[in-house]
Design an enzyme around this catalytic site. Structure first.
Site, PDB file in Angstrom:
ATOM      1  N   GLN A   8      -5.645   7.418  20.569  1.00  0.00           N
ATOM      2  CA  GLN A   8      -4.292   7.447  20.022  1.00  0.00           C
ATOM      3  C   GLN A   8      -3.225   7.374  21.094  1.00  0.00           C
ATOM      4  O   GLN A   8      -2.257   6.633  20.975  1.00  0.00           O
ATOM      5  CB  GLN A   8      -4.086   8.721  19.187  1.00  0.00           C
ATOM      6  CG  GLN A   8      -4.730   8.631  17.829  1.00  0.00           C
ATOM      7  CD  GLN A   8      -4.269   7.406  17.064  1.00  0.00           C
ATOM      8  OE1 GLN A   8      -3.091   7.182  16.863  1.00  0.00           O
ATOM      9  NE2 GLN A   8      -5.224   6.585  16.658  1.00  0.00           N
ATOM     10  N   HIS A  25      -2.607  -9.404   4.457  1.00  0.00           N
ATOM     11  CA  HIS A  25      -2.764  -9.661   5.894  1.00  0.00           C
ATOM     12  C   HIS A  25      -4.127  -9.278   6.479  1.00  0.00           C
ATOM     13  O   HIS A  25      -4.492  -9.755   7.549  1.00  0.00           O
ATOM     14  CB  HIS A  25      -1.651  -8.966   6.690  1.00  0.00           C
ATOM     15  CG  HIS A  25      -1.973  -7.532   6.983  1.00  0.00           C
ATOM     16  ND1 HIS A  25      -1.849  -6.541   6.041  1.00  0.00           N
ATOM     17  CD2 HIS A  25      -2.466  -6.932   8.101  1.00  0.00           C
ATOM     18  CE1 HIS A  25      -2.239  -5.398   6.573  1.00  0.00           C
ATOM     19  NE2 HIS A  25      -2.615  -5.603   7.822  1.00  0.00           N
ATOM     20  N   ASP A  26      -4.901  -8.436   5.801  1.00  0.00           N
ATOM     21  CA  ASP A  26      -6.251  -8.087   6.287  1.00  0.00           C
ATOM     22  C   ASP A  26      -7.313  -8.403   5.239  1.00  0.00           C
ATOM     23  O   ASP A  26      -8.397  -7.799   5.236  1.00  0.00           O
ATOM     24  CB  ASP A  26      -6.332  -6.589   6.640  1.00  0.00           C
ATOM     25  CG  ASP A  26      -5.894  -6.301   8.078  1.00  0.00           C
ATOM     26  OD1 ASP A  26      -6.063  -7.172   8.944  1.00  0.00           O
ATOM     27  OD2 ASP A  26      -5.380  -5.188   8.331  1.00  0.00           O
ATOM     28  N   HIS A  66      -9.757  -0.522   7.308  1.00  0.00           N
ATOM     29  CA  HIS A  66      -9.264  -1.820   6.834  1.00  0.00           C
ATOM     30  C   HIS A  66      -9.630  -2.050   5.368  1.00  0.00           C
ATOM     31  O   HIS A  66     -10.467  -2.895   5.045  1.00  0.00           O
ATOM     32  CB  HIS A  66      -9.786  -2.946   7.728  1.00  0.00           C
ATOM     33  CG  HIS A  66      -9.116  -2.988   9.067  1.00  0.00           C
ATOM     34  ND1 HIS A  66      -9.720  -2.545  10.216  1.00  0.00           N
ATOM     35  CD2 HIS A  66      -7.863  -3.385   9.416  1.00  0.00           C
ATOM     36  CE1 HIS A  66      -8.874  -2.694  11.233  1.00  0.00           C
ATOM     37  NE2 HIS A  66      -7.741  -3.195  10.777  1.00  0.00           N
ATOM     38  N   ASN A  67      -8.958  -1.304   4.496  1.00  0.00           N
ATOM     39  CA  ASN A  67      -9.197  -1.418   3.057  1.00  0.00           C
ATOM     40  C   ASN A  67      -7.861  -1.641   2.343  1.00  0.00           C
ATOM     41  O   ASN A  67      -6.820  -1.801   2.988  1.00  0.00           O
ATOM     42  CB  ASN A  67      -9.910  -0.146   2.569  1.00  0.00           C
ATOM     43  CG  ASN A  67      -9.163   1.108   2.994  1.00  0.00           C
ATOM     44  OD1 ASN A  67      -7.939   1.175   2.883  1.00  0.00           O
ATOM     45  ND2 ASN A  67      -9.888   2.096   3.507  1.00  0.00           N
ATOM     46  N   ALA A  68      -7.899  -1.628   1.029  1.00  0.00           N
ATOM     47  CA  ALA A  68      -6.688  -1.956   0.252  1.00  0.00           C
ATOM     48  C   ALA A  68      -5.572  -0.916   0.428  1.00  0.00           C
ATOM     49  O   ALA A  68      -4.395  -1.235   0.244  1.00  0.00           O
ATOM     50  CB  ALA A  68      -7.041  -2.092  -1.230  1.00  0.00           C
ATOM     51  N   ASP A 109       2.240  -3.351  10.465  1.00  0.00           N
ATOM     52  CA  ASP A 109       0.787  -3.268  10.634  1.00  0.00           C
ATOM     53  C   ASP A 109       0.374  -2.119  11.557  1.00  0.00           C
ATOM     54  O   ASP A 109      -0.689  -1.542  11.383  1.00  0.00           O
ATOM     55  CB  ASP A 109       0.276  -4.605  11.185  1.00  0.00           C
ATOM     56  CG  ASP A 109      -1.236  -4.729  11.100  1.00  0.00           C
ATOM     57  OD1 ASP A 109      -1.848  -4.064  10.228  1.00  0.00           O
ATOM     58  OD2 ASP A 109      -1.818  -5.497  11.903  1.00  0.00           O
ATOM     59  N   HIS A 113      -4.760   0.512   3.292  1.00  0.00           N
ATOM     60  CA  HIS A 113      -4.036   0.069   4.492  1.00  0.00           C
ATOM     61  C   HIS A 113      -3.086  -1.076   4.113  1.00  0.00           C
ATOM     62  O   HIS A 113      -1.922  -1.097   4.535  1.00  0.00           O
ATOM     63  CB  HIS A 113      -5.018  -0.366   5.585  1.00  0.00           C
ATOM     64  CG  HIS A 113      -4.395  -1.170   6.702  1.00  0.00           C
ATOM     65  ND1 HIS A 113      -3.418  -0.665   7.538  1.00  0.00           N
ATOM     66  CD2 HIS A 113      -4.587  -2.459   7.094  1.00  0.00           C
ATOM     67  CE1 HIS A 113      -3.042  -1.611   8.399  1.00  0.00           C
ATOM     68  NE2 HIS A 113      -3.733  -2.706   8.145  1.00  0.00           N
TER      69      HIS A 113
HETATM   70 ZN   LIG Z   1      -3.739  -4.498   9.305  1.00  0.00          ZN
END
Ligand SMILES: [Zn+2]
Length: 428
Positions: A320, A159-160, A119-121, A269, A123
């Site tokens: 997965q 969004h995150d 969850h970083n930039a 997403d 993404h």
């Molecule tokens: Zn996301």
């Protein structure tokens, strides 16, 4: 109190948010300069050409965001979002101040935690690129307004925002102030939205618009970001399915367009498994690393380990396959009904192939555990014989302790009772 590490991070973050001029000082010298219409002027010349070249194909589904991030020296989110807004002519249409927009995007990128494996930039940039692909689909392209395009891209980019790298159940069980603030409901998504609103107001990006329009933008941004709460997927999917069954979606209606933007953002997403294998696999490794890291913190502090976060009982392959089967496939099947295009066929094609690849790796995995047992003289323990004999050495990513992938699936608590995705124990 436990979680000193985490608390320290939060305290540092608070200071950083209060003293926003410090954030400005921390930003890279290159990014602080006066923006030009083409943000690529800041790049090393060697990379400028290649990054520019990539932007010409920004609407392609096989766009390699990891490569783009390297070519832009870690500025993929700023560069990509600015490029797309500019390409749509939204700066002129909304009379956006280029300097304010630039500062806003730099602050957004910086408020993503670069230490989060997933969850970083990058993404956020990936989701923004996917959102762009969806908004170009014929049905959307011919009906979306400029306002929809602006909101869609800004929602994807933010969004995150400020994601802590742990999920909502973790924040609840550690009595985090955000869980209290948002009453244990869409805690992260509410925080992403309010963080985005904070930056909009801090930079005054919409300050030239009538107050009511600015507020309306903020509300719609929130409604889009809140739709990404994966624990509410069934709610959105059910509504989508009903509309498709009744064939009553009318994109000249603002409400229906907004709903489709919500669905598009949800797809963007969790589209990792619909990308070509080489890209998809990298996301899988990153998200599994983030899950297992949370699991390690939980173990260290003697807390119940969250679903999918225990590296002892989960594998990247299993995570997965479960994620694809119970979360991604149902969503993209409906999206494909709505937008029956070549892109949808491509995405479903990759989804099928990638799932088969994880299945193949899983069989190899099980094959190798059987061999281990046989080698240690435990062959009498009943183990299923693998369907496919293992002959090749396994790829590094299939090793049992390899880090794994799935988006926010750790927060899912409404999925079917399968063994692959355990039920969340927290109330949502
Ligand atoms: Zn996301």
């Amino acid at each position: 109190p436990p979680f000193i590490d985490f608390e320290n991070i939060v305290i540092r973050k608070r200071l950083r948010r209060l003293l926003s001029f410090q954030r400005y000082l921390h930003s890279s010298r290159l990014l602080r300069g006066t923006p030009h219409l083409n943000p690529l002027h800041i790049l090393d010349e060697d990379y400028t050409g290649q990054a520019k070249c990539m932007l010409e194909k920004v609407g392609m589904w096989n766009f390699d965001i990891f490569l783009f991030d390297r070519l832009t020296n870690g500025n993929s989110l700023v560069t990509l979002t600015f490029h797309l807004l500019n390409q749509y002519g939204l700066l002129e249409l909304f009379q956006l101040d280029m300097m304010k927009l630039w500062r806003f995007l730099v602050m957004v990128q910086e408020d993503y935690h670069s230490l989060n494996p997933y969850h970083n930039a990058v993404h956020a940039a990936d989701v923004t690129q996917a959102m762009y692909c969806y908004m170009r689909e014929p049905k959307l392209a011919k009906s979306l307004t400029s306002c929809d395009l602006l909101l869609g891209l800004l929602a994807a980019a933010t969004h995150d925002l400020d994601h802590p790298g742990v999920n909502q159940p973790f924040l609840i069980k550690t009595n985090h102030y955000l869980a209290k603030l948002y009453r244990n409901s869409s805690v992260l998504e509410n925080h992403h939205w309010r963080s985005a609103v904070g930056l909009l107001r801090e930079t005054g990006l919409f300050s030239h618009l009538p107050a009511e329009d600015g507020l309306q933008m903020e509300r719609q941004l929130g409604s889009l970001i809140l739709a990404t709460d994966i624990s509410r997927q069934n709610e959105y999917l059910g509504k989508f399915r009903t509309h498709l069954d009744q064939d009553d979606l009318c994109l000249s209606s603002a409400a229906h367009r907004h709903f489709i933007l919500q669905m598009a953002l949800k797809c963007a997403d969790i589209c990792n498994p619909c990308r070509p294998w080489e890209l998809s696999k990298q996301w899988s490794e990153k998200v599994t690393e983030e899950f297992f890291h949370q699991g390690d913190i939980e173990k260290k502090h003697k807390l119940e380990v969250s679903p999918l976060c225990d590296s002892q009982s989960n594998s990247m392959e299993n995570i997965q396959i479960g994620f694809m089967t119970y979360v991604v496939e149902p969503l993209f099947a409906e999206w494909g009904r709505f937008s029956d295009t070549r892109l949808s066929q491509t995405m479903l094609g990759h989804l099928g192939l990638n799932k088969a690849s994880w299945g193949g790796l899983l069989q190899q995995e099980q094959g190798s555990s059987t061999e281990d047992l046989e080698a240690s003289g435990c062959a009498s323990v009943a183990m299923p014989t693998p369907a496919v004999a293992k002959s090749e050495p396994e790829p590094a990513s299939a090793e049992p302790d390899a880090i794994a992938t799935a988006t926010d699936i750790g927060e899912t608590n409404s999925q079917t009772d399968n063994k692959i995705i355990p039920q969340g124990s927290e109330e949502s």
